[in-house]
Design a protein around this motif. Structure first.
Motif, PDB file in Angstrom:
ATOM      1  N   ILE A 146       3.746  10.469   7.342  1.00  0.00           N
ATOM      2  CA  ILE A 146       2.649  11.353   6.910  1.00  0.00           C
ATOM      3  C   ILE A 146       2.522  12.484   7.940  1.00  0.00           C
ATOM      4  O   ILE A 146       2.523  12.226   9.148  1.00  0.00           O
ATOM      5  CB  ILE A 146       1.317  10.574   6.821  1.00  0.00           C
ATOM      6  CG1 ILE A 146       1.433   9.468   5.762  1.00  0.00           C
ATOM      7  CG2 ILE A 146       0.155  11.516   6.484  1.00  0.00           C
ATOM      8  CD1 ILE A 146       0.187   8.600   5.635  1.00  0.00           C
ATOM      9  N   THR A 194      -2.831   5.713  14.577  1.00  0.00           N
ATOM     10  CA  THR A 194      -2.633   6.292  13.240  1.00  0.00           C
ATOM     11  C   THR A 194      -1.536   7.359  13.283  1.00  0.00           C
ATOM     12  O   THR A 194      -0.681   7.428  12.388  1.00  0.00           O
ATOM     13  CB  THR A 194      -3.957   6.897  12.723  1.00  0.00           C
ATOM     14  OG1 THR A 194      -5.014   5.991  13.016  1.00  0.00           O
ATOM     15  CG2 THR A 194      -3.902   7.147  11.230  1.00  0.00           C
ATOM     16  N   ARG A 230       5.346   6.066   9.113  1.00  0.00           N
ATOM     17  CA  ARG A 230       5.347   6.188   7.640  1.00  0.00           C
ATOM     18  C   ARG A 230       5.730   7.578   7.155  1.00  0.00           C
ATOM     19  O   ARG A 230       5.954   7.791   5.973  1.00  0.00           O
ATOM     20  CB  ARG A 230       3.947   5.877   7.084  1.00  0.00           C
ATOM     21  CG  ARG A 230       3.399   4.496   7.390  1.00  0.00           C
ATOM     22  CD  ARG A 230       4.039   3.450   6.523  1.00  0.00           C
ATOM     23  NE  ARG A 230       3.253   2.224   6.504  1.00  0.00           N
ATOM     24  CZ  ARG A 230       3.792   1.019   6.421  1.00  0.00           C
ATOM     25  NH1 ARG A 230       5.103   0.865   6.359  1.00  0.00           N
ATOM     26  NH2 ARG A 230       3.031  -0.050   6.401  1.00  0.00           N
ATOM     27  N   TYR A 242       1.793   5.138  13.825  1.00  0.00           N
ATOM     28  CA  TYR A 242       2.245   4.262  12.725  1.00  0.00           C
ATOM     29  C   TYR A 242       2.292   5.002  11.387  1.00  0.00           C
ATOM     30  O   TYR A 242       3.304   4.962  10.693  1.00  0.00           O
ATOM     31  CB  TYR A 242       1.330   3.034  12.597  1.00  0.00           C
ATOM     32  CG  TYR A 242       1.563   2.009  13.681  1.00  0.00           C
ATOM     33  CD1 TYR A 242       2.486   0.981  13.521  1.00  0.00           C
ATOM     34  CD2 TYR A 242       0.861   2.061  14.875  1.00  0.00           C
ATOM     35  CE1 TYR A 242       2.704   0.035  14.513  1.00  0.00           C
ATOM     36  CE2 TYR A 242       1.076   1.125  15.885  1.00  0.00           C
ATOM     37  CZ  TYR A 242       2.002   0.113  15.691  1.00  0.00           C
ATOM     38  OH  TYR A 242       2.230  -0.810  16.678  1.00  0.00           O
ATOM     39  N   GLN A 243       1.178   5.668  11.028  1.00  0.00           N
ATOM     40  CA  GLN A 243       1.166   6.337   9.722  1.00  0.00           C
ATOM     41  C   GLN A 243       1.879   7.693   9.796  1.00  0.00           C
ATOM     42  O   GLN A 243       2.490   8.126   8.825  1.00  0.00           O
ATOM     43  CB  GLN A 243      -0.280   6.531   9.226  1.00  0.00           C
ATOM     44  CG  GLN A 243      -0.905   5.280   8.640  1.00  0.00           C
ATOM     45  CD  GLN A 243      -1.069   4.134   9.621  1.00  0.00           C
ATOM     46  OE1 GLN A 243      -1.596   4.323  10.718  1.00  0.00           O
ATOM     47  NE2 GLN A 243      -0.608   2.936   9.247  1.00  0.00           N
ATOM     48  N   GLU A 267      -2.950   3.570   2.591  1.00  0.00           N
ATOM     49  CA  GLU A 267      -3.060   2.874   3.882  1.00  0.00           C
ATOM     50  C   GLU A 267      -3.824   3.745   4.890  1.00  0.00           C
ATOM     51  O   GLU A 267      -4.739   3.266   5.581  1.00  0.00           O
ATOM     52  CB  GLU A 267      -1.654   2.569   4.400  1.00  0.00           C
ATOM     53  CG  GLU A 267      -1.628   1.804   5.703  1.00  0.00           C
ATOM     54  CD  GLU A 267      -0.185   1.516   6.114  1.00  0.00           C
ATOM     55  OE1 GLU A 267       0.329   0.446   5.709  1.00  0.00           O
ATOM     56  OE2 GLU A 267       0.429   2.350   6.820  1.00  0.00           O
ATOM     57  N   TRP A 302       0.821  -1.201   0.000  1.00  0.00           N
ATOM     58  CA  TRP A 302       0.000   0.000   0.000  1.00  0.00           C
ATOM     59  C   TRP A 302       0.860   1.257   0.000  1.00  0.00           C
ATOM     60  O   TRP A 302       1.808   1.358   0.771  1.00  0.00           O
ATOM     61  CB  TRP A 302      -0.903   0.050   1.247  1.00  0.00           C
ATOM     62  CG  TRP A 302      -1.941  -1.016   1.305  1.00  0.00           C
ATOM     63  CD1 TRP A 302      -1.998  -2.066   2.191  1.00  0.00           C
ATOM     64  CD2 TRP A 302      -3.076  -1.144   0.443  1.00  0.00           C
ATOM     65  NE1 TRP A 302      -3.099  -2.840   1.929  1.00  0.00           N
ATOM     66  CE2 TRP A 302      -3.778  -2.303   0.861  1.00  0.00           C
ATOM     67  CE3 TRP A 302      -3.566  -0.417  -0.637  1.00  0.00           C
ATOM     68  CZ2 TRP A 302      -4.946  -2.731   0.234  1.00  0.00           C
ATOM     69  CZ3 TRP A 302      -4.721  -0.844  -1.257  1.00  0.00           C
ATOM     70  CH2 TRP A 302      -5.389  -1.981  -0.826  1.00  0.00           C
ATOM     71  N   ASP A 303       0.494   2.216  -0.837  1.00  0.00           N
ATOM     72  CA  ASP A 303       1.034   3.560  -0.701  1.00  0.00           C
ATOM     73  C   ASP A 303       0.627   4.048   0.693  1.00  0.00           C
ATOM     74  O   ASP A 303      -0.458   3.715   1.188  1.00  0.00           O
ATOM     75  CB  ASP A 303       0.414   4.445  -1.796  1.00  0.00           C
ATOM     76  CG  ASP A 303       0.766   5.905  -1.612  1.00  0.00           C
ATOM     77  OD1 ASP A 303       1.822   6.305  -2.118  1.00  0.00           O
ATOM     78  OD2 ASP A 303      -0.002   6.625  -0.941  1.00  0.00           O
ATOM     79  N   LYS A 304       1.492   4.848   1.321  1.00  0.00           N
ATOM     80  CA  LYS A 304       1.200   5.236   2.716  1.00  0.00           C
ATOM     81  C   LYS A 304      -0.114   6.013   2.842  1.00  0.00           C
ATOM     82  O   LYS A 304      -0.836   5.876   3.840  1.00  0.00           O
ATOM     83  CB  LYS A 304       2.362   6.047   3.315  1.00  0.00           C
ATOM     84  CG  LYS A 304       2.648   7.351   2.618  1.00  0.00           C
ATOM     85  CD  LYS A 304       3.899   8.007   3.198  1.00  0.00           C
ATOM     86  CE  LYS A 304       4.189   9.300   2.454  1.00  0.00           C
ATOM     87  NZ  LYS A 304       5.458   9.910   2.886  1.00  0.00           N
ATOM     88  N   HIS A 305      -0.446   6.808   1.805  1.00  0.00           N
ATOM     89  CA  HIS A 305      -1.695   7.567   1.889  1.00  0.00           C
ATOM     90  C   HIS A 305      -2.903   6.655   1.672  1.00  0.00           C
ATOM     91  O   HIS A 305      -3.963   6.849   2.280  1.00  0.00           O
ATOM     92  CB  HIS A 305      -1.694   8.732   0.890  1.00  0.00           C
ATOM     93  CG  HIS A 305      -0.682   9.780   1.239  1.00  0.00           C
ATOM     94  ND1 HIS A 305       0.438  10.016   0.480  1.00  0.00           N
ATOM     95  CD2 HIS A 305      -0.609  10.618   2.296  1.00  0.00           C
ATOM     96  CE1 HIS A 305       1.154  10.974   1.055  1.00  0.00           C
ATOM     97  NE2 HIS A 305       0.541  11.348   2.152  1.00  0.00           N
TER      98      HIS A 305
END
Ligand code: Z5A
Length: 223
Positions: free
Chosen positions: A124, A114, A122, A117-118, A79, A74-77
């Motif tokens: 973001i 979120t 990741r 992790y993201q 996800e 998955w692309d991070k966005h």
């Protein structure tokens, strides 16, 4: 949850209903939340136990897509949007109605996961994550977060044993390197310092962790 959406206002609701468990892999959230649920039920609370990603059939389908060891890259966005989609369904269909009905909602992971992790993991920007939450999920925030803090070296070893013995195909995040998990841990600690939270050392034996969780929550409920 002092700042819920206006449409959530209800005579049955208090600001001590929505309790979220957070932490890295293998921190012991699953067993600690079950132990707390049993204690609260015995004390007469009407308890709803739920988790993310998941909590609804559609959330469970998204969970499988997100967590399988061989899940698409998955692309991070993408996800982030899948996790947010699962959360919207979960909040609108399960969490908000339960809170309005006066239940105590115990949720395994929520927005802090979120952000950790993201966001931290990741990369973001956290403002984008918070903005999506505000605009699409609503103003819902935990009344209390229990952060089970664990060194990722210990937590990942526990988690690997659990995934292996339960034959669970949910190892996508566990496969990420230690630096990722260290960033996630730091983010959880920073979020806990800025929000209504208790941080519990989850490296201790399981009964000690359960006792610490129960003691802290009962003290908070009666304060
Ligand atoms: N994710 C995300 O990226 N963004 C988001 O917004 C959300 C989630 C909501 C799945 O979460 C993944 O979803 C997560 C991030 C991502 N990363 N991963 N993977 P999850 O909560 O469903 O899965 P998890 O964190 O991997 O679960 P886990 O490893 O099961 O952790 P746990 O629930 O905290 O632990 P546990 O199942 O209670 O315990 C694990 C094992 O350790 C088990 O065998 C226990 O008996 C043992 N254990 C636990 N505590 C102890 C102590 N104190 N001593 C000894 N042994 C222990």
């Amino acid at each position: 949850m002092k700042d819920r959406s206006k449409d959530l206002l209800s005579v049955e609701m208090t600001d001590k209903q929505f309790i979220v468990f957070e932490g890295g892999e293998g921190a012991g959230k699953t067993s600690a939340i079950a132990a707390l649920a049993a204690t609260l039920k015995a004390a007469g609370h009407d308890v709803l136990l739920t988790r993310e990603p998941g909590g609804t059939p559609e959330g469970l389908a998204l969970r499988a897509l997100l967590l399988a060891a061989d899940a698409p890259p998955w692309d991070k966005h993408a996800e982030l949007l899948l996790i947010t989609a699962a959360r919207i369904q979960h909040v609108k269909r399960i969490i908000e109605p339960a809170l309005r009905a006066g239940k105590t909602v115990l949720c395994d992971r929520f927005i802090a996961s979120t952000l950790a992790y993201q966001g931290a993991g990741r990369g973001i920007p956290t403002e984008l994550i918070r903005d999506l939450h505000r605009r699409l999920v609503g103003n819902i925030q935990p009344d209390l977060t229990i952060l089970l803090d664990i060194d990722p070296i210990i937590g990942l070893a526990r988690s690997a044993r659990r995934l292996h013995s339960a034959r669970l195909d949910e190892g996508r995040f566990e496969a990420l390197d230690l630096a990722f998990h260290a960033q996630v841990r730091s983010a959880f600690l920073a979020i806990a310092a800025a929000t209504p939270s208790v941080v519990i050392d989850a490296s201790r034996p399981l009964p000690d962790v359960h006792t610490a969780v129960t003691t802290q929550v009962l003290a908070w409920l009666t304060a």
